[in-house]
Design a protein around this motif. Structure first.
Motif, PDB file in Angstrom:
ATOM      1  N   GLY A 147     -30.260  13.633  46.582  1.00 39.69           N
ATOM      2  CA  GLY A 147     -29.925  12.633  45.580  1.00 39.69           C
ATOM      3  C   GLY A 147     -29.576  11.302  46.215  1.00 39.69           C
ATOM      4  O   GLY A 147     -29.991  10.242  45.735  1.00 39.69           O
ATOM      5  N   ARG A 148     -28.845  11.348  47.308  1.00 40.36           N
ATOM      6  CA  ARG A 148     -28.473  10.114  48.009  1.00 40.36           C
ATOM      7  C   ARG A 148     -29.714   9.450  48.603  1.00 40.36           C
ATOM      8  O   ARG A 148     -29.857   8.223  48.551  1.00 40.36           O
ATOM      9  CB  ARG A 148     -27.454  10.438  49.104  1.00 40.36           C
ATOM     10  CG  ARG A 148     -26.834   9.229  49.782  1.00 40.36           C
ATOM     11  CD  ARG A 148     -25.649   9.688  50.628  1.00 40.36           C
ATOM     12  NE  ARG A 148     -24.985   8.570  51.264  1.00 40.36           N
ATOM     13  CZ  ARG A 148     -25.192   8.202  52.532  1.00 40.36           C
ATOM     14  NH1 ARG A 148     -26.067   8.866  53.267  1.00 40.36           N
ATOM     15  NH2 ARG A 148     -24.530   7.198  53.050  1.00 40.36           N
ATOM     16  N   ARG A 149     -30.615  10.255  49.150  1.00 36.93           N
ATOM     17  CA  ARG A 149     -31.845   9.700  49.715  1.00 36.93           C
ATOM     18  C   ARG A 149     -32.673   9.000  48.636  1.00 36.93           C
ATOM     19  O   ARG A 149     -33.190   7.901  48.851  1.00 36.93           O
ATOM     20  CB  ARG A 149     -32.667  10.829  50.348  1.00 36.93           C
ATOM     21  CG  ARG A 149     -33.943  10.359  51.025  1.00 36.93           C
ATOM     22  CD  ARG A 149     -34.674  11.505  51.666  1.00 36.93           C
ATOM     23  NE  ARG A 149     -35.192  12.444  50.688  1.00 36.93           N
ATOM     24  CZ  ARG A 149     -34.810  13.710  50.563  1.00 36.93           C
ATOM     25  NH1 ARG A 149     -33.862  14.189  51.345  1.00 36.93           N
ATOM     26  NH2 ARG A 149     -35.346  14.492  49.664  1.00 36.93           N
ATOM     27  N   SER A 150     -32.788   9.637  47.466  1.00 35.57           N
ATOM     28  CA  SER A 150     -33.552   9.029  46.372  1.00 35.57           C
ATOM     29  C   SER A 150     -32.915   7.721  45.920  1.00 35.57           C
ATOM     30  O   SER A 150     -33.621   6.760  45.582  1.00 35.57           O
ATOM     31  CB  SER A 150     -33.643  10.000  45.186  1.00 35.57           C
ATOM     32  OG  SER A 150     -34.352  11.153  45.543  1.00 35.57           O
ATOM     33  N   LEU A 151     -31.583   7.683  45.927  1.00 33.98           N
ATOM     34  CA  LEU A 151     -30.906   6.454  45.523  1.00 33.98           C
ATOM     35  C   LEU A 151     -31.100   5.342  46.544  1.00 33.98           C
ATOM     36  O   LEU A 151     -31.184   4.168  46.171  1.00 33.98           O
ATOM     37  CB  LEU A 151     -29.418   6.715  45.306  1.00 33.98           C
ATOM     38  CG  LEU A 151     -29.038   7.394  43.992  1.00 33.98           C
ATOM     39  CD1 LEU A 151     -27.523   7.494  43.880  1.00 33.98           C
ATOM     40  CD2 LEU A 151     -29.592   6.647  42.792  1.00 33.98           C
TER      41      LEU A 151
END
Length: 215
Positions: A147-151
């Motif tokens: 999720g952090r990578r996508s953000l």
């Protein structure tokens, strides 16, 4: 002696258990005195969050609206109403509520889950400046993960729209997205585009963007 000590400890434990609810009630009482309507506002907020988790959009919006009307100076009601509106596909009122929340409290979208969802909605609605502002605060508070990578990829996307002044920031965001997923196509394409624009802006040769573009 030991029996008397045990009896005294038991009495102390009972007194602490009995005192805890009184303390909680006293705290609630004084909170209500200082901020009339706070108890009902908290119930509205909890109902809104519960409905959001269950994807009961209408109920979530109604509960959040009740929170806003009850204590309009508090930002959280606007955040939840905006999330509910976005969940229902209504971007314009969602964005208006996020703007209202940030006006009341610049940290109102710092909570990672709320902030991530709000940033996605702001980006979809064309408010790339606000999306970048929210993501810049949220990402530092999130744990490592997909999720952090996508953000970070989204962060790069919105920074890229803000012009030459934010190109370096966009490059850093895309690199961070690729740090844990070297073959993320979205981040790879974004980084190639950001580097290409950097090269054009500085009249540099820069071949890295060509390598990324061929992936």
């Amino acid at each position: 002696m030991r029996s008397r000590l045990a009896f005294a400890l038991a009495l102390l434990a009972l007194s602490l258990v009995a005192a805890a609810p009184r303390h909680a009630r006293a705290s609630d009482f004084w909170d209500e005195v200082r901020t009339p309507g706070l108890r009902d506002w908290r119930e509205d907020v909890e109902r809104a969050r519960t409905a959001l988790r269950a994807r009961r959009t209408v109920q979530a919006r109604q509960a959040a609206d009740a929170a806003v009307r009850r204590l309009p100076e508090r930002a959280l009601g606007y955040v939840l109403r905006g999330l509910a509106a976005g969940q229902g596909g209504d971007l314009a009122p969602a964005i208006a509520d996020f703007e209202a929340a940030l006006e009341r409290d610049p940290a109102s979208l710092d909570e990672p889950l709320d902030g991530a969802r709000a940033a996605e909605l702001l980006a979809r609605g064309g408010r790339h400046d606000l999306a970048a502002r929210v993501l810049g605060r949220v990402l530092g508070r999130m744990r490592e993960g997909g999720g952090r990578r996508s953000l970070y990829a989204l962060y790069g996307d919105v920074l890229l729209t803000l012009g030459p002044a934010r190109l370096s920031d966009a490059v850093r965001a895309y690199r961070e997205a690729l740090r844990t997923a070297a073959h993320d196509p979205r981040a790879g394409i974004g980084l190639a585009l950001a580097l290409r624009r950097q090269a054009a802006a500085t009249d540099g040769a820069g071949d890295e963007w060509r390598v990324l573009a061929r992936r």
